[in-house]
Design an enzyme around this catalytic site. Structure first.
Site, PDB file in Angstrom:
ATOM      1  N   HIS A 117       0.679  -1.498   0.125  1.00 51.97           N
ATOM      2  CA  HIS A 117       0.049   0.006  -0.284  1.00 51.97           C
ATOM      3  C   HIS A 117       0.617   1.172   0.157  1.00 51.97           C
ATOM      4  O   HIS A 117       2.104   1.206   0.140  1.00 51.97           O
ATOM      5  CB  HIS A 117      -1.233   0.378   1.409  1.00 51.97           C
ATOM      6  CG  HIS A 117      -2.264  -0.605   0.802  1.00 51.97           C
ATOM      7  ND1 HIS A 117      -2.168  -1.728   1.319  1.00 51.97           N
ATOM      8  CD2 HIS A 117      -3.069  -0.848   0.651  1.00 51.97           C
ATOM      9  CE1 HIS A 117      -3.565  -2.681   1.037  1.00 51.97           C
ATOM     10  NE2 HIS A 117      -4.231  -1.603   0.644  1.00 51.97           N
ATOM     11  N   LYS A 148      -1.181   4.953   4.540  1.00 50.53           N
ATOM     12  CA  LYS A 148      -1.797   3.819   5.840  1.00 50.53           C
ATOM     13  C   LYS A 148      -1.319   3.752   6.673  1.00 50.53           C
ATOM     14  O   LYS A 148      -0.018   3.571   6.275  1.00 50.53           O
ATOM     15  CB  LYS A 148      -1.364   2.780   4.511  1.00 50.53           C
ATOM     16  CG  LYS A 148      -2.453   1.414   5.232  1.00 50.53           C
ATOM     17  CD  LYS A 148      -3.260   0.283   4.264  1.00 50.53           C
ATOM     18  CE  LYS A 148      -3.779  -0.646   4.776  1.00 50.53           C
ATOM     19  NZ  LYS A 148      -5.274   0.294   4.852  1.00 50.53           N
ATOM     20  N   GLY A 169      -6.784  -4.486   6.520  1.00 48.01           N
ATOM     21  CA  GLY A 169      -7.452  -4.958   6.997  1.00 48.01           C
ATOM     22  C   GLY A 169      -8.124  -5.823   5.540  1.00 48.01           C
ATOM     23  O   GLY A 169      -8.609  -6.986   5.972  1.00 48.01           O
TER      24      GLY A 169
END
Length: 233
Positions: free
Chosen positions: A130, A134, A140
């Site tokens: 990511h 983040k 998640g």
């Protein structure tokens, strides 16, 4: 519909674009300090931050406003939200990822885990990549993938940067500038490897899924998932 955006960062603004294109009205844009009356909205979409998500969601449920949340990092209070939703006969959807493609990927992951269940020569790992902004690690989405494997195999746990001993699934979290999200499930043996992978090219998929979920939820009562929205069950 009249939509409240609880969290008006990059995702909130992307959701706004999609919602307006689909004929909805944004009546609340909350980025952390503004005062608002949640009852002005028909539905709320929460993409805030972990420290305020629980308060945002409970405020909606206490005021009978259906709420869709994509904020991760607050799930230690998830059961409390579920109880509140049921008590107030509200409507709630949480998803670690609202992308339509990712939710199909979740189902593929479960099916592959079932097929690999008794092949203990394969070691199972997860990698997620990511953007550097983040806030949580692992993502998640990666946790949802790990839980999907655990529920459909002999695996019993996951750890961040762990090993594959004792039926554990190690998750590696990589942070790289300007990467919306890439998740890879790998099964490796000494003779071959099997990989399934989802790569997000931008945030539009997340935004579209969140708006579709809010449209679906608007006239319902209960606690749901994206599998319900997409009829994947």
């Amino acid at each position: 519909m009249k939509i409240a955006l609880l969290g008006y960062g990059r995702m909130g603004k992307e959701i706004e674009k999609i919602a307006l294109q689909r004929g909805h009205e944004i009546v609340i844009r909350y980025s952390g300090e503004e005062e608002y009356n949640i009852t002005d909205a028909d539905v709320a979409i929460d993409f805030s931050i972990p420290t305020v998500a629980y308060d945002n969601i409970t405020n909606c449920l206490k005021n009978n406003v259906p709420v869709v949340s994509g904020t991760t990092g607050w799930l230690d209070k998830y059961d409390e939200v579920v109880d509140l939703c049921k008590t107030n006969k509200g409507a709630f959807i949480y998803a670690s990822n609202f992308s339509l493609g990712v939710n199909i990927f979740f189902e593929l992951n479960k099916q592959l885990a079932k097929m690999m269940k008794n092949l203990d020569q394969y070691k199972t790992t997860i990698e997620e990549i990511h953007h550097t902004k983040k806030l949580d690690a692992p993502s998640g989405t990666a946790i949802t993938l790990a839980e999907g494997i655990i529920d459909n195999s002999l695996k019993s746990s996951w750890t961040l940067d762990g090993d594959t001993e004792n039926n554990n699934i190690p998750i590696t979290a990589v942070r790289t500038p300007d990467v919306p999200g890439t998740h890879t499930i790998s099964y490796d043996s000494i003779v071959d490897s099997i990989d399934i992978k989802h790569t997000a090219h931008n945030r539009q998929g997340f935004a579209l899924g969140a708006v579709i979920a809010s449209e679906w939820l608007a006239d319902k009562t209960g606690v749901f998932s994206m599998a319900d929205v997409l009829n994947l069950g």
